[in-house]
Design a protein around this motif. Structure first.
Motif, PDB file in Angstrom:
ATOM      1  N   ASN A 112       2.221  27.500  94.397  1.00 26.21           N
ATOM      2  CA  ASN A 112       2.885  28.556  93.653  1.00 26.21           C
ATOM      3  C   ASN A 112       3.156  28.172  92.205  1.00 26.21           C
ATOM      4  N   GLY A 113       2.549  27.099  91.737  1.00 24.44           N
ATOM      5  CA  GLY A 113       2.712  26.715  90.346  1.00 24.44           C
ATOM      6  C   GLY A 113       1.945  27.663  89.435  1.00 24.44           C
ATOM      7  N   ASN A 114       2.308  27.662  88.139  1.00 22.34           N
ATOM      8  CA  ASN A 114       1.651  28.566  87.209  1.00 22.34           C
ATOM      9  C   ASN A 114       0.971  27.831  86.069  1.00 22.34           C
ATOM     10  N   ALA A 115       0.711  26.521  86.242  1.00 20.36           N
ATOM     11  CA  ALA A 115       0.076  25.762  85.183  1.00 20.36           C
ATOM     12  C   ALA A 115      -1.409  26.069  85.117  1.00 20.36           C
ATOM     13  N   PHE A 116      -1.902  26.234  83.896  1.00 22.19           N
ATOM     14  CA  PHE A 116      -3.314  26.445  83.657  1.00 22.19           C
ATOM     15  C   PHE A 116      -3.864  27.601  84.488  1.00 22.19           C
ATOM     16  N   ARG A 117      -3.128  28.701  84.537  1.00 23.35           N
ATOM     17  CA  ARG A 117      -3.589  29.854  85.292  1.00 23.35           C
ATOM     18  C   ARG A 117      -4.204  30.917  84.390  1.00 23.35           C
ATOM     19  N   THR A 118      -3.906  30.863  83.077  1.00 16.25           N
ATOM     20  CA  THR A 118      -4.393  31.888  82.165  1.00 16.25           C
ATOM     21  C   THR A 118      -4.935  31.242  80.901  1.00 16.25           C
ATOM     22  N   ALA A 119      -6.164  31.577  80.551  1.00 15.92           N
ATOM     23  CA  ALA A 119      -6.768  31.110  79.305  1.00 15.92           C
ATOM     24  C   ALA A 119      -6.489  32.134  78.206  1.00 15.92           C
ATOM     25  N   VAL A 120      -6.111  31.652  77.043  1.00 14.41           N
ATOM     26  CA  VAL A 120      -5.785  32.540  75.930  1.00 14.41           C
ATOM     27  C   VAL A 120      -6.461  32.049  74.659  1.00 14.41           C
ATOM     28  N   LEU A 121      -6.532  32.933  73.703  1.00 16.59           N
ATOM     29  CA  LEU A 121      -7.063  32.617  72.379  1.00 16.59           C
ATOM     30  C   LEU A 121      -5.889  32.627  71.412  1.00 16.59           C
ATOM     31  N   VAL A 122      -5.674  31.505  70.712  1.00 14.38           N
ATOM     32  CA  VAL A 122      -4.542  31.399  69.795  1.00 14.38           C
ATOM     33  C   VAL A 122      -5.024  30.862  68.450  1.00 14.38           C
ATOM     34  N   GLN A 123      -4.232  31.117  67.430  1.00 14.19           N
ATOM     35  CA  GLN A 123      -4.528  30.593  66.101  1.00 14.19           C
ATOM     36  C   GLN A 123      -3.885  29.209  65.977  1.00 14.19           C
ATOM     37  N   TRP A 124      -4.725  28.192  65.872  1.00 17.52           N
ATOM     38  CA  TRP A 124      -4.271  26.799  65.837  1.00 17.52           C
ATOM     39  C   TRP A 124      -5.308  25.946  65.141  1.00 17.52           C
ATOM     40  N   PHE A 134      -4.105  27.361  77.013  1.00 14.42           N
ATOM     41  CA  PHE A 134      -3.681  27.803  78.351  1.00 14.42           C
ATOM     42  C   PHE A 134      -2.174  28.058  78.361  1.00 14.42           C
ATOM     43  N   ILE A 135      -1.797  29.179  78.948  1.00 13.48           N
ATOM     44  CA  ILE A 135      -0.375  29.471  79.150  1.00 13.48           C
ATOM     45  C   ILE A 135       0.105  28.696  80.377  1.00 13.48           C
ATOM     46  N   THR A 136       1.213  27.952  80.217  1.00 16.95           N
ATOM     47  CA  THR A 136       1.721  27.130  81.312  1.00 16.95           C
ATOM     48  C   THR A 136       3.056  27.625  81.858  1.00 16.95           C
ATOM     49  N   GLY A 137       3.672  28.599  81.223  1.00 16.98           N
ATOM     50  CA  GLY A 137       4.940  29.105  81.732  1.00 16.98           C
ATOM     51  C   GLY A 137       5.733  29.799  80.644  1.00 16.98           C
ATOM     52  N   ASN A 138       7.028  29.943  80.885  1.00 15.01           N
ATOM     53  CA  ASN A 138       7.937  30.593  79.940  1.00 15.01           C
ATOM     54  C   ASN A 138       9.067  29.645  79.574  1.00 15.01           C
ATOM     55  N   MET A 180     -11.977  35.206  80.945  1.00 14.80           N
ATOM     56  CA  MET A 180     -12.701  34.079  81.530  1.00 14.80           C
ATOM     57  C   MET A 180     -11.768  33.259  82.411  1.00 14.80           C
ATOM     58  N   SER A 181     -12.344  32.614  83.420  1.00 13.06           N
ATOM     59  CA  SER A 181     -11.566  31.777  84.324  1.00 13.06           C
ATOM     60  C   SER A 181     -11.138  30.490  83.623  1.00 13.06           C
ATOM     61  N   VAL A 182     -10.172  29.794  84.232  1.00 18.05           N
ATOM     62  CA  VAL A 182      -9.716  28.525  83.683  1.00 18.05           C
ATOM     63  C   VAL A 182     -10.852  27.502  83.694  1.00 18.05           C
ATOM     64  N   ASP A 183     -11.654  27.483  84.766  1.00 19.82           N
ATOM     65  CA  ASP A 183     -12.783  26.548  84.842  1.00 19.82           C
ATOM     66  C   ASP A 183     -13.775  26.794  83.719  1.00 19.82           C
ATOM     67  N   ALA A 184     -14.084  28.063  83.468  1.00 18.63           N
ATOM     68  CA  ALA A 184     -15.028  28.387  82.397  1.00 18.63           C
ATOM     69  C   ALA A 184     -14.462  27.983  81.047  1.00 18.63           C
TER      70      ALA A 184
END
Length: 207
Positions: A112-124, A134-138, A180-184
């Motif tokens: 039930n963890g939420n680490a590395f569940r969503t890939a995002v595009l950010v300015q960095w 990757f979003i890891t939580g709040n 895209m998936s986390v693996d991709a």
């Protein structure tokens, strides 16, 4: 000369991935085979069979992990794990290291963890430069009380080694969620953009 150079680089592209894969597998098997020395001398496969067969350490490690997982999954096992955690957390210095590692492992490996569940595009690292993260939580606790807008915890991995990176808090509106998936996404990062994720299929109404 140009043809020879082309053939050379083509040969490297064919050989290098296979050689590195074999080397990594050999290193893993050799490392796990060292666990056999934890057994009594009379129980070691080399003594019983009279010869060394690579891979017994892998089997032993899997058996141990599965056995521990099966024991820790029942009521008695959970009580023993809780008792062990309570003992370790009473030891100075050790408790700080153990608690930090346990929190990370619980987050990454828990169902039930939420680490590395969503890939995002950010300015960095600055505006106008984009990377995959990757979003890891709040944010929570004291940190969340200082943030007025809706923020998310983001891990920005380094390339080509994604185990290192930066932990930052960003506005959710500044993160572009990717399909895209986390693996991709990880393959995209490790390959430094060479292995591009395949395009997503179009919805039926757009075909």
């Amino acid at each position: 000369m140009s043809a020879l150079r082309k053939w050379l680089f083509t040969g490297l592209l064919v050989i290098v991935p296979g050689v590195i894969t074999v080397w990594v597998l050999h290193w893993i098997i050799s490392t796990l085979d060292q666990t056999l020395y934890l057994l009594p001398a009379d129980w070691q496969p080399d003594h019983l069979l009279g010869m060394h067969i690579p891979g017994f350490g892998v089997i032993l490690t899997l058996v141990v992990l599965l056995s521990i997982g099966a024991i820790a999954s029942n009521f008695v096992g959970r009580k023993l794990v809780s008792w062990g955690d309570a003992v370790i957390t009473r030891i100075p210095v050790v408790r700080s290291i153990y608690s930090s590692v346990k929190q990370v492992s619980d987050t990454v490996f828990s169902d039930n963890g939420n680490a590395f569940r969503t890939a995002v595009l950010v300015q960095w690292p600055r505006e106008g430069v984009w990377t995959v993260a990757f979003i890891t939580g709040n944010p929570a606790g004291e940190v969340a009380s200082y943030l007025r807008d809706e923020f998310v915890s983001v891990f920005v991995p380094t390339t080509p080694n994604p185990t290192g990176g930066y932990f930052v808090l960003m506005r959710k509106s500044d993160c572009v969620e990717l399909e895209m998936s986390v693996d991709a996404a990880l393959k995209y990062i490790v390959s430094m953009g060479v292995v591009v994720p395949p395009p997503l299929p179009l919805p039926d109404e757009e075909r």
